[in-house]
Scaffold this motif. Structure first.
Motif, PDB file in Angstrom:
ATOM      1  N   ARG A 113       3.696  -6.503  -0.077  1.00  0.00           N
ATOM      2  CA  ARG A 113       3.927  -6.288   1.360  1.00  0.00           C
ATOM      3  C   ARG A 113       2.609  -6.061   2.108  1.00  0.00           C
ATOM      4  N   HIS A 156       3.132   4.840  -4.958  1.00  0.00           N
ATOM      5  CA  HIS A 156       3.413   5.088  -3.538  1.00  0.00           C
ATOM      6  C   HIS A 156       4.372   6.265  -3.385  1.00  0.00           C
ATOM      7  N   ALA A 157       5.429   6.288  -4.191  1.00  0.00           N
ATOM      8  CA  ALA A 157       6.397   7.385  -4.111  1.00  0.00           C
ATOM      9  C   ALA A 157       5.773   8.718  -4.491  1.00  0.00           C
ATOM     10  N   CYS A 200      -0.572   2.073   0.208  1.00  0.00           N
ATOM     11  CA  CYS A 200      -0.644   2.554   1.587  1.00  0.00           C
ATOM     12  C   CYS A 200      -1.758   3.595   1.688  1.00  0.00           C
ATOM     13  N   GLU A 248       5.085   0.774  -6.743  1.00  0.00           N
ATOM     14  CA  GLU A 248       6.135   1.576  -6.110  1.00  0.00           C
ATOM     15  C   GLU A 248       6.098   3.028  -6.571  1.00  0.00           C
ATOM     16  N   CYS A 258       3.883   0.242   6.362  1.00  0.00           N
ATOM     17  CA  CYS A 258       4.501   1.083   5.343  1.00  0.00           C
ATOM     18  C   CYS A 258       5.803   1.642   5.905  1.00  0.00           C
ATOM     19  N   PRO A 259       6.911   1.539   5.181  1.00  0.00           N
ATOM     20  CA  PRO A 259       8.186   2.035   5.708  1.00  0.00           C
ATOM     21  C   PRO A 259       8.259   3.553   5.788  1.00  0.00           C
ATOM     22  N   VAL A 260       7.283   4.246   5.202  1.00  0.00           N
ATOM     23  CA  VAL A 260       7.278   5.713   5.243  1.00  0.00           C
ATOM     24  C   VAL A 260       6.471   6.234   6.418  1.00  0.00           C
ATOM     25  N   ARG A 268       8.780  -1.245  -1.473  1.00  0.00           N
ATOM     26  CA  ARG A 268       8.231  -0.688  -0.229  1.00  0.00           C
ATOM     27  C   ARG A 268       6.798  -1.128   0.040  1.00  0.00           C
ATOM     28  N   VAL A 269       5.987  -1.274  -1.019  1.00  0.00           N
ATOM     29  CA  VAL A 269       4.587  -1.669  -0.812  1.00  0.00           C
ATOM     30  C   VAL A 269       4.213  -2.930  -1.594  1.00  0.00           C
ATOM     31  N   CYS A 277      -0.409   7.193   2.857  1.00  0.00           N
ATOM     32  CA  CYS A 277       0.435   7.873   1.879  1.00  0.00           C
ATOM     33  C   CYS A 277      -0.304   8.216   0.594  1.00  0.00           C
TER      34      CYS A 277
END
Length: 286
Positions: free
Chosen positions: A241, A184-185, A266, A181, A246-248, A237-238, A269
């Motif tokens: 999953r 990803h962020a 992702c 996470e 990807c929710p972004v 989020r990832v 991202c």
């Protein structure tokens, strides 16, 4: 595996519900979880719980000058109950490893349990948490690291980012899920070499550590212990999953497998749209 936010929430739960109570009895259902011989667990009987603390991913039940320190490992958990059964558990039966009775045999308390056949749950009874070898080796706590400290910590190091974030001797508290996470962020590749991160990448990494962990702590603290696992999953989020959007950005979340673990990321991202090679090398991810 419970990580920093869940263990912090469990510590807060014990501060609110166990502190001020007396340890009435401890039942050991699996002797293998005890990693210390002296002091004996029976020395906790009759002692008041004076607090609870967290060291990385270790949970500490403070009973005056003695500490019951727990590492929940991959499949361990703490299950709180407002009323316990007075009947001693049968050794080696089921997932129960250790039971703590508070105030009386039928009063409140908690079980330490572990699912599966691969056992890693560990309990130490010590006078100083630093006596626990895995605590003595911990690096600085992830939530205590500012941007400058993080930069100094990673300078010149050659590890991949995924490896560095989950190395407890380097940074304490982050595991497989929250490292995914955080990366990803921060929009960073798991394979990025930490000692070569540009200043702006370090800025994003420091911000992401704070954002992801603080947010998870805020969501977790105050939740009943039984709900913490679902709360953790709901905020991811990832991680876990793979195959989902990807929710972004909407790209498909990919997975890299290694040994008995896996991590997710992702491509859009984090890696400029490129899928990472599944190298499965222990030198990259241990």
């Amino acid at each position: 595996m419970p990580e920093l936010p869940e263990v912090e929430a469990l510590a807060q739960h014990l501060r609110e519900h166990a502190a001020g109570r007396t340890v009435s009895r401890i039942d050991v259902a699996s002797l293998s979880v005890l990693k210390t011989v002296t002091p004996a667990w029976t020395e906790l009987h009759g002692r008041e719980v004076t607090g609870a603390a967290r060291y990385g991913k270790h949970l500490d039940l403070v009973c005056g000058d003695l500490h019951l320190v727990v590492h929940l490992a991959r499949a361990g958990w703490l299950r709180w109950a407002d009323a316990m059964s007075a009947t001693p558990p049968k050794p080696g039966k089921g997932p129960l490893a250790l039971r703590v009775h508070l105030d009386s045999a039928t009063g409140p308390g908690f079980d330490l349990t572990e699912a599966g056949t691969k056992k890693g749950l560990a309990v130490w009874i010590v006078r100083d948490p630093a006596e626990v070898p895995s605590i003595a080796r911990l690096g600085p706590d992830a939530l205590a690291l500012g941007r400058a400290e993080l930069g100094e910590l990673l300078a010149g190091r050659t590890e991949r980012l995924k490896t560095a974030l989950t190395d407890q001797s380097l940074i304490a508290g982050i595991g497989n899920a929250y490292s995914d996470e955080i990366m990803h962020a921060a929009k960073l590749s798991p394979y990025a070499t930490v000692g070569k991160l540009a200043p702006d990448a370090l800025d994003r990494l420091a911000d992401a550590i704070e954002l992801i962990l603080r947010g998870a702590v805020e969501r977790s603290v105050g939740q009943a212990a039984a709900r913490l696992k679902s709360e953790k999953r709901s905020g991811l989020r990832v991680h876990n999953r793979a195959g989902l959007p990807c929710p972004v950005c909407g790209d498909t979340v990919r997975e890299i497998s290694f040994a008995d673990k896996a991590f997710q990321y992702c491509p859009t991202c984090q890696t400029g749209g490129k899928a990472l090679a599944d190298r499965r090398l222990s030198r990259l991810l241990k």
